[in-house]
Design an enzyme around this catalytic site. Structure first.
Site, PDB file in Angstrom:
ATOM      1  N   GLU A  27      42.805 -12.013 -31.304  1.00 49.01           N
ATOM      2  CA  GLU A  27      43.063 -10.964 -30.316  1.00 49.01           C
ATOM      3  C   GLU A  27      44.479 -10.447 -30.502  1.00 49.01           C
ATOM      4  O   GLU A  27      45.415 -11.232 -30.647  1.00 49.01           O
ATOM      5  CB  GLU A  27      42.889 -11.550 -28.911  1.00 49.01           C
ATOM      6  CG  GLU A  27      42.382 -10.551 -27.908  1.00 49.01           C
ATOM      7  CD  GLU A  27      40.975 -10.053 -28.224  1.00 49.01           C
ATOM      8  OE1 GLU A  27      40.868  -8.911 -28.726  1.00 49.01           O
ATOM      9  OE2 GLU A  27      40.006 -10.781 -27.977  1.00 49.01           O
ATOM     10  N   THR A  29      45.489  -9.153 -33.045  1.00 55.07           N
ATOM     11  CA  THR A  29      45.874  -9.347 -34.441  1.00 55.07           C
ATOM     12  C   THR A  29      45.560  -8.115 -35.292  1.00 55.07           C
ATOM     13  O   THR A  29      46.181  -7.919 -36.333  1.00 55.07           O
ATOM     14  CB  THR A  29      45.149 -10.563 -35.060  1.00 55.07           C
ATOM     15  OG1 THR A  29      43.780 -10.528 -34.641  1.00 55.07           O
ATOM     16  CG2 THR A  29      45.779 -11.862 -34.637  1.00 55.07           C
ATOM     17  N   GLY A 116      34.881  -0.243 -19.628  1.00 51.28           N
ATOM     18  CA  GLY A 116      36.166  -0.754 -19.151  1.00 51.28           C
ATOM     19  C   GLY A 116      36.177  -2.254 -18.920  1.00 51.28           C
ATOM     20  O   GLY A 116      37.011  -2.772 -18.190  1.00 51.28           O
ATOM     21  N   ALA A 117      35.251  -2.983 -19.547  1.00 43.57           N
ATOM     22  CA  ALA A 117      35.106  -4.424 -19.322  1.00 43.57           C
ATOM     23  C   ALA A 117      35.601  -5.240 -20.503  1.00 43.57           C
ATOM     24  O   ALA A 117      35.315  -6.430 -20.609  1.00 43.57           O
ATOM     25  CB  ALA A 117      33.638  -4.756 -19.044  1.00 43.57           C
ATOM     26  N   GLY A 118      36.345  -4.596 -21.409  1.00 44.91           N
ATOM     27  CA  GLY A 118      36.816  -5.323 -22.590  1.00 44.91           C
ATOM     28  C   GLY A 118      35.712  -5.553 -23.611  1.00 44.91           C
ATOM     29  O   GLY A 118      35.872  -6.351 -24.533  1.00 44.91           O
ATOM     30  N   LEU A 119      34.579  -4.862 -23.454  1.00 43.95           N
ATOM     31  CA  LEU A 119      33.445  -5.039 -24.375  1.00 43.95           C
ATOM     32  C   LEU A 119      33.304  -3.832 -25.292  1.00 43.95           C
ATOM     33  O   LEU A 119      32.307  -3.679 -25.980  1.00 43.95           O
ATOM     34  CB  LEU A 119      32.158  -5.288 -23.571  1.00 43.95           C
ATOM     35  CG  LEU A 119      32.246  -6.501 -22.637  1.00 43.95           C
ATOM     36  CD1 LEU A 119      30.961  -6.648 -21.811  1.00 43.95           C
ATOM     37  CD2 LEU A 119      32.514  -7.790 -23.417  1.00 43.95           C
ATOM     38  N   SER A 120      34.316  -2.977 -25.279  1.00 44.38           N
ATOM     39  CA  SER A 120      34.450  -1.905 -26.252  1.00 44.38           C
ATOM     40  C   SER A 120      33.379  -0.812 -26.145  1.00 44.38           C
ATOM     41  O   SER A 120      32.820  -0.366 -27.140  1.00 44.38           O
ATOM     42  CB  SER A 120      34.464  -2.497 -27.666  1.00 44.38           C
ATOM     43  OG  SER A 120      35.000  -1.568 -28.546  1.00 44.38           O
ATOM     44  N   GLU A 154      40.380   7.920 -31.261  1.00 40.58           N
ATOM     45  CA  GLU A 154      40.923   7.217 -30.088  1.00 40.58           C
ATOM     46  C   GLU A 154      42.457   7.240 -30.110  1.00 40.58           C
ATOM     47  O   GLU A 154      43.104   7.459 -29.082  1.00 40.58           O
ATOM     48  CB  GLU A 154      40.385   5.777 -30.024  1.00 40.58           C
ATOM     49  CG  GLU A 154      40.796   5.059 -28.746  1.00 40.58           C
ATOM     50  CD  GLU A 154      39.842   3.978 -28.284  1.00 40.58           C
ATOM     51  OE1 GLU A 154      38.706   3.894 -28.791  1.00 40.58           O
ATOM     52  OE2 GLU A 154      40.239   3.203 -27.386  1.00 40.58           O
ATOM     53  N   ASP A 166      37.601  -2.766 -32.976  1.00 44.74           N
ATOM     54  CA  ASP A 166      36.446  -2.362 -32.173  1.00 44.74           C
ATOM     55  C   ASP A 166      35.522  -1.438 -32.957  1.00 44.74           C
ATOM     56  O   ASP A 166      34.296  -1.575 -32.917  1.00 44.74           O
ATOM     57  CB  ASP A 166      36.904  -1.658 -30.892  1.00 44.74           C
ATOM     58  CG  ASP A 166      37.672  -2.587 -29.967  1.00 44.74           C
ATOM     59  OD1 ASP A 166      37.681  -3.799 -30.218  1.00 44.74           O
ATOM     60  OD2 ASP A 166      38.265  -2.078 -28.990  1.00 44.74           O
TER      61      ASP A 166
HETATM   62  P1  ADP Z   1      36.223  -0.596 -23.054  1.00 46.63           P
HETATM   63  O1  ADP Z   1      36.277   0.014 -24.416  1.00 46.63           O
HETATM   64  O2  ADP Z   1      36.679  -2.022 -23.054  1.00 46.63           O
HETATM   65  O3  ADP Z   1      34.888  -0.461 -22.397  1.00 46.63           O
HETATM   66  P2  ADP Z   1      38.057   1.529 -22.505  1.00 46.63           P
HETATM   67  O4  ADP Z   1      38.957   1.830 -21.357  1.00 46.63           O
HETATM   68  O5  ADP Z   1      38.631   1.465 -23.863  1.00 46.63           O
HETATM   69  O6  ADP Z   1      37.274   0.191 -22.145  1.00 46.63           O
HETATM   70  O7  ADP Z   1      36.898   2.628 -22.559  1.00 46.63           O
HETATM   71  C1  ADP Z   1      36.174   2.964 -21.398  1.00 46.63           C
HETATM   72  C2  ADP Z   1      36.040   4.464 -21.326  1.00 46.63           C
HETATM   73  O8  ADP Z   1      35.112   4.924 -22.341  1.00 46.63           O
HETATM   74  C3  ADP Z   1      35.422   4.961 -20.036  1.00 46.63           C
HETATM   75  O9  ADP Z   1      36.417   5.132 -19.052  1.00 46.63           O
HETATM   76  C4  ADP Z   1      34.824   6.291 -20.455  1.00 46.63           C
HETATM   77  O10 ADP Z   1      35.813   7.287 -20.510  1.00 46.63           O
HETATM   78  C5  ADP Z   1      34.370   6.016 -21.882  1.00 46.63           C
HETATM   79  N1  ADP Z   1      32.941   5.645 -21.943  1.00 46.63           N
HETATM   80  C6  ADP Z   1      32.409   4.492 -22.371  1.00 46.63           C
HETATM   81  N2  ADP Z   1      31.062   4.515 -22.320  1.00 46.63           N
HETATM   82  C7  ADP Z   1      30.720   5.737 -21.841  1.00 46.63           C
HETATM   83  C8  ADP Z   1      29.488   6.390 -21.548  1.00 46.63           C
HETATM   84  N3  ADP Z   1      28.313   5.795 -21.715  1.00 46.63           N
HETATM   85  N4  ADP Z   1      29.542   7.654 -21.062  1.00 46.63           N
HETATM   86  C9  ADP Z   1      30.709   8.271 -20.864  1.00 46.63           C
HETATM   87  N5  ADP Z   1      31.893   7.704 -21.121  1.00 46.63           N
HETATM   88  C10 ADP Z   1      31.925   6.456 -21.592  1.00 46.63           C
HETATM   89 MG    MG Z   2      37.991   0.454 -25.567  1.00 45.11          MG
END
Ligand code: ADP
Ligand code: MG
Length: 376
Positions: A27, A29, A116-120, A154, A166
């Protein structure tokens, strides 16, 4: 929910999927050009998409919570597209920036990757759009090419200074395997992970918290690592061998030492984890995961009370090992457990959260799944 045809008046040209991921170990890294070891989740972002020849990009997401976003691809520029649409628009921008003569598309998205759960979910979103575009426009790009374009979207379009893990995980992971990736040159090996065969399961405990300081802190940590590497005369911290760590720490200002120690020890933990998997002993990952969490908590300082509690409660319930996964400041924890005990461990973590006054975590089981692909 309206159907694709109702929204756009004509049938889709195809459907694609790209998964979220958990990282077993390694992580923070990737942007230090070190090793990582992610697996793809069965949860995916799916895109139904069709080419448009009028230079327009029309985007709709079941999770986006709004109407169709309509953009002119000629107008795409970093910072110009707010909100979630910036991720798919950024991919189209990155393709065009790289010289690919792509036009518009209608893209309808749906997902079961928790956002937004750290699962990308963000990389899954980018990678499904990149894969759909590569097929719709016959680009002939490889999976690593598309991962790099998705990362550029990104970094440069959305403005998140993430590493390459990711996107490489979402593009390149295979069922039943972890992706042992060298972030320096993107060489990768599929390492078989037979958890079920060893009577094990990998629980994902999504704490459902995301602390606001995360975004700025990530960039500051990355900058700290780059400053330390420059002070040590190295291209990246990955180049610092564990045997040279003590000398390096003696040279660095005290605020940078713990960052460097995390990166160097974490990189070594990836190699250790791969050795256990190669030896057919996935249970031996447990202590490696737990050591990784201690390093993220005490040296890198990206854990938080909720992720620390999930790790402690999982270990107290008998997990072989547990750690936060993803960038930190909330998000998810993974716990390696005996398959027969998975339900009980999840229940005990949930009870610990309730007792602490936290919202209940969401629980998934991570089975190493397939990377980005065409569905239809
Ligand atoms: P993670 O990648 O860990 O889920 P991030 O903050 O990097 O968290 O990314 C989350 C963001 O990605 C959301 O706030 C949204 O903007 C976008 N996103 C992810 N999945 C979707 C989806 N199915 N529809 C629209 N936006 C999405
Ligand atoms: Mg992300």
């Amino acid at each position: 929910m309206k159907t694709f045809t109702a929204l756009y008046g004509r049938p889709a040209e195809g459907e694609w999927a790209a998964p979220g991921r958990v990282n077993l170990i390694g992580e923070h890294t990737d942007y230090n050009l070190g090793f990582v070891l992610p697996i793809a989740l069965p949860q995916t972002v799916r895109a139904r998409a069709a080419r448009r020849d009028d230079g327009r990009l029309r985007l709709w997401s079941a999770q986006g919570g709004g109407p169709v976003t309509e953009l002119r691809i000629a107008d795409l520029a970093p910072g110009a597209v707010p909100g979630w649409a910036g991720y798919p628009a950024g991919v189209v921008w990155a393709l065009r920036e790289a010289g690919h003569q792509v036009g518009g598309a209608d893209i309808r998205l749906d997902s079961d990757v928790p956002g937004g759960a750290g699962l990308s979910s963000s990389a899954a979103l980018e990678c499904v759009v990149a894969t759909a575009y590569a097929d719709l426009y016959g680009l002939g790009l490889t999976a690593p090419d598309l991962a790099l374009l998705a990362q550029r979207a990104e970094n440069a379009f959305v403005g998140v200074p993430c590493g390459i893990m990711d996107q490489m995980a979402s593009m390149c992971c295979r069922p039943g395997a972890a992706l042992f990736l060298d972030s320096r040159d993107l060489t990768a090996r599929q390492v078989p992970v037979d958890l079920a065969g060893a009577g094990l399961a990998l629980l994902v405990l999504d704490t459902r918290v995301k602390h606001d300081l995360g975004d700025g802190a990530y960039a500051a940590l990355r900058a700290g690592c780059e400053r330390a590497a420059a002070m040590l005369g190295l291209p990246a911290l990955r180049s610092l061998q564990p045997s040279a760590l003590a000398d390096a720490l003696a040279q660095l200002p005290t605020e940078l030492g713990p960052l460097v120690r995390h990166v160097v020890t974490e990189n070594a933990r990836v190699e250790e984890a791969v050795a256990h998997l190669d030896a057919g002993d996935p249970a031996a990952l447990g202590p490696v995961l737990t050591a990784g969490h201690a390093s993220l908590r005490d040296d890198y300082r990206v854990s938080c009370p909720e992720t620390d509690l999930a790790v402690e409660a999982a270990l107290a319930a008998g997990a072989h090992g547990a750690r936060m996964t993803g960038g930190g400041f909330g998000g998810s924890v993974i716990a390696l457990v005996d398959a027969a005990e998975a339900g009980r461990v999840a229940a005990e973590v949930t009870a610990a959260f309730r007792a602490a006054g936290y919202a209940e975590p969401r629980t998934l089981t991570a089975v190493p799944a397939e990377g980005a692909r065409r569905l239809a």
